[in-house]
Design a protein around this motif. Structure first.
Motif, PDB file in Angstrom:
ATOM      1  N   GLY A  15      33.444 -31.597 -39.732  1.00 37.99           N
ATOM      2  CA  GLY A  15      33.530 -31.521 -41.182  1.00 37.99           C
ATOM      3  C   GLY A  15      34.827 -32.051 -41.750  1.00 37.99           C
ATOM      4  N   GLY A  16      35.786 -32.296 -40.891  1.00 39.90           N
ATOM      5  CA  GLY A  16      37.086 -32.787 -41.327  1.00 39.90           C
ATOM      6  C   GLY A  16      37.125 -34.290 -41.492  1.00 39.90           C
ATOM      7  N   SER A  17      38.334 -34.793 -41.770  1.00 37.85           N
ATOM      8  CA  SER A  17      38.527 -36.218 -42.039  1.00 37.85           C
ATOM      9  C   SER A  17      39.687 -36.770 -41.226  1.00 37.85           C
ATOM     10  CB  SER A  17      38.821 -36.437 -43.528  1.00 37.85           C
ATOM     11  OG  SER A  17      37.740 -36.016 -44.335  1.00 37.85           O
ATOM     12  N   VAL A  63      26.859 -43.804 -39.504  1.00 38.60           N
ATOM     13  CA  VAL A  63      28.079 -43.458 -40.255  1.00 38.60           C
ATOM     14  C   VAL A  63      27.971 -43.751 -41.750  1.00 38.60           C
ATOM     15  CG1 VAL A  63      29.452 -43.902 -38.191  1.00 38.60           C
ATOM     16  CG2 VAL A  63      29.283 -45.672 -39.967  1.00 38.60           C
ATOM     17  N   LYS A  64      26.863 -44.332 -42.178  1.00 38.57           N
ATOM     18  CA  LYS A  64      26.708 -44.665 -43.593  1.00 38.57           C
ATOM     19  C   LYS A  64      26.847 -43.418 -44.453  1.00 38.57           C
ATOM     20  CE  LYS A  64      23.807 -48.797 -43.345  1.00 38.57           C
ATOM     21  NZ  LYS A  64      22.454 -49.358 -43.525  1.00 38.57           N
ATOM     22  N   GLY A  65      27.615 -43.541 -45.530  1.00 33.89           N
ATOM     23  CA  GLY A  65      27.829 -42.424 -46.430  1.00 33.89           C
ATOM     24  C   GLY A  65      28.959 -41.503 -46.010  1.00 33.89           C
ATOM     25  N   ARG A  66      29.464 -41.664 -44.784  1.00 35.31           N
ATOM     26  CA  ARG A  66      30.556 -40.814 -44.302  1.00 35.31           C
ATOM     27  C   ARG A  66      31.834 -41.607 -44.038  1.00 35.31           C
ATOM     28  NH1 ARG A  66      30.202 -38.385 -39.527  1.00 35.31           N
ATOM     29  NH2 ARG A  66      28.820 -39.942 -38.587  1.00 35.31           N
ATOM     30  N   PHE A  67      31.691 -42.837 -43.567  1.00 35.61           N
ATOM     31  CA  PHE A  67      32.843 -43.681 -43.226  1.00 35.61           C
ATOM     32  C   PHE A  67      32.988 -44.799 -44.248  1.00 35.61           C
ATOM     33  CE2 PHE A  67      32.891 -43.036 -38.290  1.00 35.61           C
ATOM     34  CZ  PHE A  67      32.880 -41.653 -38.495  1.00 35.61           C
ATOM     35  N   THR A  68      34.235 -45.186 -44.502  1.00 34.76           N
ATOM     36  CA  THR A  68      34.517 -46.303 -45.399  1.00 34.76           C
ATOM     37  C   THR A  68      35.536 -47.223 -44.751  1.00 34.76           C
ATOM     38  OG1 THR A  68      34.119 -44.926 -47.354  1.00 34.76           O
ATOM     39  CG2 THR A  68      35.319 -46.997 -47.674  1.00 34.76           C
ATOM     40  N   ASN A  83      35.023 -39.343 -43.002  1.00 36.90           N
ATOM     41  CA  ASN A  83      34.820 -38.023 -43.601  1.00 36.90           C
ATOM     42  C   ASN A  83      33.612 -37.350 -42.976  1.00 36.90           C
ATOM     43  OD1 ASN A  83      36.941 -38.579 -45.412  1.00 36.90           O
ATOM     44  ND2 ASN A  83      35.529 -39.507 -46.896  1.00 36.90           N
ATOM     45  N   SER A  84      33.516 -36.048 -43.197  1.00 35.93           N
ATOM     46  CA  SER A  84      32.384 -35.267 -42.674  1.00 35.93           C
ATOM     47  C   SER A  84      32.152 -35.552 -41.199  1.00 35.93           C
ATOM     48  CB  SER A  84      31.124 -35.577 -43.486  1.00 35.93           C
ATOM     49  OG  SER A  84      31.315 -35.293 -44.857  1.00 35.93           O
ATOM     50  N   LEU A  85      33.208 -35.497 -40.431  1.00 31.18           N
ATOM     51  CA  LEU A  85      33.125 -35.866 -39.020  1.00 31.18           C
ATOM     52  C   LEU A  85      32.255 -34.888 -38.242  1.00 31.18           C
ATOM     53  CD1 LEU A  85      36.776 -37.049 -38.544  1.00 31.18           C
ATOM     54  CD2 LEU A  85      34.752 -38.386 -37.947  1.00 31.18           C
ATOM     55  N   LYS A  86      31.547 -35.449 -37.266  1.00 31.29           N
ATOM     56  CA  LYS A  86      30.657 -34.678 -36.416  1.00 31.29           C
ATOM     57  C   LYS A  86      31.111 -34.792 -34.960  1.00 31.29           C
ATOM     58  CE  LYS A  86      26.763 -36.041 -39.371  1.00 31.29           C
ATOM     59  NZ  LYS A  86      25.426 -36.694 -39.402  1.00 31.29           N
ATOM     60  N   SER A 120      35.910 -31.468 -32.737  1.00 28.48           N
ATOM     61  CA  SER A 120      35.484 -30.221 -32.115  1.00 28.48           C
ATOM     62  C   SER A 120      34.442 -29.535 -32.992  1.00 28.48           C
ATOM     63  CB  SER A 120      36.684 -29.304 -31.917  1.00 28.48           C
ATOM     64  OG  SER A 120      37.257 -28.963 -33.155  1.00 28.48           O
ATOM     65  N   SER A 121      33.435 -28.998 -32.342  1.00 29.24           N
ATOM     66  CA  SER A 121      32.333 -28.357 -33.090  1.00 29.24           C
ATOM     67  C   SER A 121      32.538 -26.860 -33.196  1.00 29.24           C
ATOM     68  CB  SER A 121      31.010 -28.654 -32.390  1.00 29.24           C
ATOM     69  OG  SER A 121      31.047 -28.219 -31.054  1.00 29.24           O
TER      70      SER A 121
END
Length: 121
Positions: A15-17, A63-68, A83-86, A120-121
């Motif tokens: 969830g982090g960036s 990664v669409k919508g999460r990475f730029t 963003n919104s890392l998994k 980390s999850s």
């Protein structure tokens, strides 16, 4: 010679960036596409995002919508805002660039050394 130096990797919770940077230096006339790839343990290296010299971008579906991806042509630098890392984003991230060198005007492929991203999850 041309060098690509990456920075910005590290450990982050789900969830982090994170923001990765890759600076190109050396015998550069111009840079065409700049890309980010990633390679998880035991897997092939996959394309994550691409940006042309004109700023057109393309992303892997995962990664669409999460990475730029973005770039500063004046600094020969490409960035990857994540963003919104998994947990499944965990990998070594590599910068790649197609570079026209001053001495030859031919286009060459250059790679950075890689930077570890661990989620980390």
């Amino acid at each position: 010679q041309v060098q690509l130096v990456e920075s910005g990797g590290g450990l982050v919770q789900a969830g982090g960036s994170l923001r990765l940077s890759c600076a190109a230096s050396g015998n550069i006339f111009s840079i065409d596409n700049m890309d980010w790839y990633r390679q998880a343990p035991g897997k092939q290296r996959d394309l994550v995002a691409t940006i042309t010299s004109g700023g057109t971008t393309n992303y892997a579906d995962s990664v669409k919508g999460r990475f730029t991806i973005s770039r500063d042509n004046g600094k020969n630098t490409v960035y990857l805002q994540m963003n919104s890392l998994k947990a499944e984003d965990t990998a070594v991230y590599y910068c790649h660039a197609l570079v026209q060198r001053v001495d030859s005007r031919l286009t060459f492929n250059y790679w950075g050394q890689g930077t570890q991203v661990t989620v980390s999850s």
